[in-house]
Design an enzyme around this catalytic site. Sequence first.
Site, PDB file in Angstrom:
ATOM      1  N   ASN A   9     -10.861  -3.156 -10.977  1.00 29.58           N
ATOM      2  CA  ASN A   9     -12.090  -3.792 -10.511  1.00 29.58           C
ATOM      3  C   ASN A   9     -11.954  -5.313  -9.965  1.00 29.58           C
ATOM      4  O   ASN A   9     -11.336  -6.081 -10.866  1.00 29.58           O
ATOM      5  CB  ASN A   9     -12.994  -3.532 -11.684  1.00 29.58           C
ATOM      6  N   GLU A  57     -14.107  -1.569  -6.661  1.00 30.91           N
ATOM      7  CA  GLU A  57     -12.907  -1.068  -7.081  1.00 30.91           C
ATOM      8  C   GLU A  57     -12.022  -0.349  -6.212  1.00 30.91           C
ATOM      9  O   GLU A  57     -12.622   0.217  -5.154  1.00 30.91           O
ATOM     10  CB  GLU A  57     -13.315  -0.136  -8.407  1.00 30.91           C
ATOM     11  N   THR A 117      -8.764   2.689 -11.449  1.00 29.50           N
ATOM     12  CA  THR A 117      -9.091   1.686 -10.324  1.00 29.50           C
ATOM     13  C   THR A 117      -9.061   0.263 -11.020  1.00 29.50           C
ATOM     14  O   THR A 117      -9.208  -0.076 -12.116  1.00 29.50           O
ATOM     15  CB  THR A 117     -10.643   1.975  -9.961  1.00 29.50           C
TER      16      THR A 117
HETATM   17  N1  RBF Z   1     -18.450   6.998  -8.087  1.00 33.58           N
HETATM   18  C1  RBF Z   1     -19.632   7.820  -8.053  1.00 33.58           C
HETATM   19  O1  RBF Z   1     -20.493   7.918  -8.826  1.00 33.58           O
HETATM   20  N2  RBF Z   1     -20.034   8.539  -6.947  1.00 33.58           N
HETATM   21  C2  RBF Z   1     -18.779   8.398  -5.910  1.00 33.58           C
HETATM   22  O2  RBF Z   1     -18.984   8.986  -4.701  1.00 33.58           O
HETATM   23  C3  RBF Z   1     -17.418   7.713  -6.151  1.00 33.58           C
HETATM   24  N3  RBF Z   1     -16.646   7.650  -5.246  1.00 33.58           N
HETATM   25  C4  RBF Z   1     -15.539   7.130  -5.498  1.00 33.58           C
HETATM   26  C5  RBF Z   1     -14.670   7.268  -4.697  1.00 33.58           C
HETATM   27  C6  RBF Z   1     -13.228   6.556  -4.851  1.00 33.58           C
HETATM   28  C7  RBF Z   1     -12.046   6.804  -3.921  1.00 33.58           C
HETATM   29  C8  RBF Z   1     -13.086   5.992  -5.975  1.00 33.58           C
HETATM   30  C9  RBF Z   1     -11.739   5.193  -6.485  1.00 33.58           C
HETATM   31  C10 RBF Z   1     -14.088   5.798  -6.942  1.00 33.58           C
HETATM   32  C11 RBF Z   1     -15.326   6.566  -6.874  1.00 33.58           C
HETATM   33  N4  RBF Z   1     -16.461   6.281  -7.702  1.00 33.58           N
HETATM   34  C12 RBF Z   1     -17.552   7.128  -7.332  1.00 33.58           C
HETATM   35  C13 RBF Z   1     -16.388   5.571  -8.892  1.00 33.58           C
HETATM   36  C14 RBF Z   1     -16.135   6.211 -10.203  1.00 33.58           C
HETATM   37  O3  RBF Z   1     -17.082   6.489 -10.872  1.00 33.58           O
HETATM   38  C15 RBF Z   1     -15.281   4.691 -10.793  1.00 33.58           C
HETATM   39  O4  RBF Z   1     -13.972   4.820 -10.396  1.00 33.58           O
HETATM   40  C16 RBF Z   1     -15.038   5.389 -12.391  1.00 33.58           C
HETATM   41  O5  RBF Z   1     -16.487   5.598 -13.048  1.00 33.58           O
HETATM   42  C17 RBF Z   1     -14.488   4.118 -13.132  1.00 33.58           C
HETATM   43  O6  RBF Z   1     -15.450   2.871 -13.128  1.00 33.58           O
HETATM   44 MG    MG Z   2     -11.588   0.484 -13.000  1.00 34.73          MG
END
Ligand code: RBF
Ligand code: MG
Length: 316
Positions: free
Chosen positions: A209, A255, A207
């Site tokens: 950020n 992000e 992602t």
């Molecule tokens: N992190 C969570 O803890 N819970 C989520 O429901 C969650 N949904 C996400 C959905 C998408 C489409 C994306 C791109 C990220 C999501 N993340 C979620 C964030 C994820 O934890 C994070 O991208 C990584 O930890 C890297 O920073």
């Molecule tokens: Mg990232």
Amino acid sequence: MQVIKGIERLEWEDTVITIGNFDGVHIGHQRIFDYVKRKANQINGKSVVVTFHPHPIKVLFKDHPLKLITTTEDKIKLIEKCGIDITVLIPFTYEFAQIEAEDFVREILLQKFNAKWVVVGYDYRFGKERKGDKELLKELGMRYGFKVSVLKAYKKKGKILSSTAVRNALIEGNIKEANLFLGRAYHIDGEVVKGAGRGSSILGYPTANLIPKQEIVPKEGVYAVKVTIPHYKTLRGVANIGKNPTFGNKDLSYEVHILDFKENLLGKTIRVHFISRLRDEKKFNSPEELKLNIANDIERAKEVLKRDRTKLFLDF
Ligand code: RBF
Ligand code: MG
């Protein structure tokens, strides 16, 4: 479009002027601008939008929690897109706020800007202690010989359009409604900064950020978005606004995972257009479970984005 910062300009043709904060430049504002343009054409004059920077509330009430929809930079570009001839950006100061409504009209709108016609929304107030309203404007119009139009509230889906309505929709995560009111997709711009790195290493969904430039960011959650990379193109994406509870984080992060894109965007400023809210952010029992959900988010985003025709604001 000419942008004049401050109130000094030597030569003014006849003008049709509207005054306001126009935060968001939503379809209610756009309708006022269309009206101003029509009247300017009728009198062979120029269409003028007079607005302020900073927002008066931020100057007069320092601790007010008001969060703006658009940056002043975007606001000017959006007004330009509406086809207005001149935008006057008045530096709003405490001293400026002391000008009586009547003096503002006479000394600035009439004497300086050569207003022949003044157009305002039904609830617009101006001048010291907001004492100026549509009645006063009409009275001054009779006395000094300029026309006044007061435009009615504009309703969409039974709701009166206002910047506040747009702000509330965004804060509630009601992107569809916010976009309907704006007449385009709500966007945030942000420089891409270094994140935790888990996206690519643990999840397989890297992602970008962001640090958003805009004051309002939609409610925490997962969104189907489009992402504009300057001098490149606009791609599909899935965005997450939240605290990544699966990993026990505390800070809010913004992000976006961009589909069909592998380059490093660190240091670049990108634009994220919000199209639809997919779900709340959740605490999953394992990174694997989160990974499966992101795969599902992407499939749903593809479906949503395939059908979507929301206008995008692409001028950087
Ligand atoms: N992190 C969570 O803890 N819970 C989520 O429901 C969650 N949904 C996400 C959905 C998408 C489409 C994306 C791109 C990220 C999501 N993340 C979620 C964030 C994820 O934890 C994070 O991208 C990584 O930890 C890297 O920073
Ligand atoms: Mg990232």
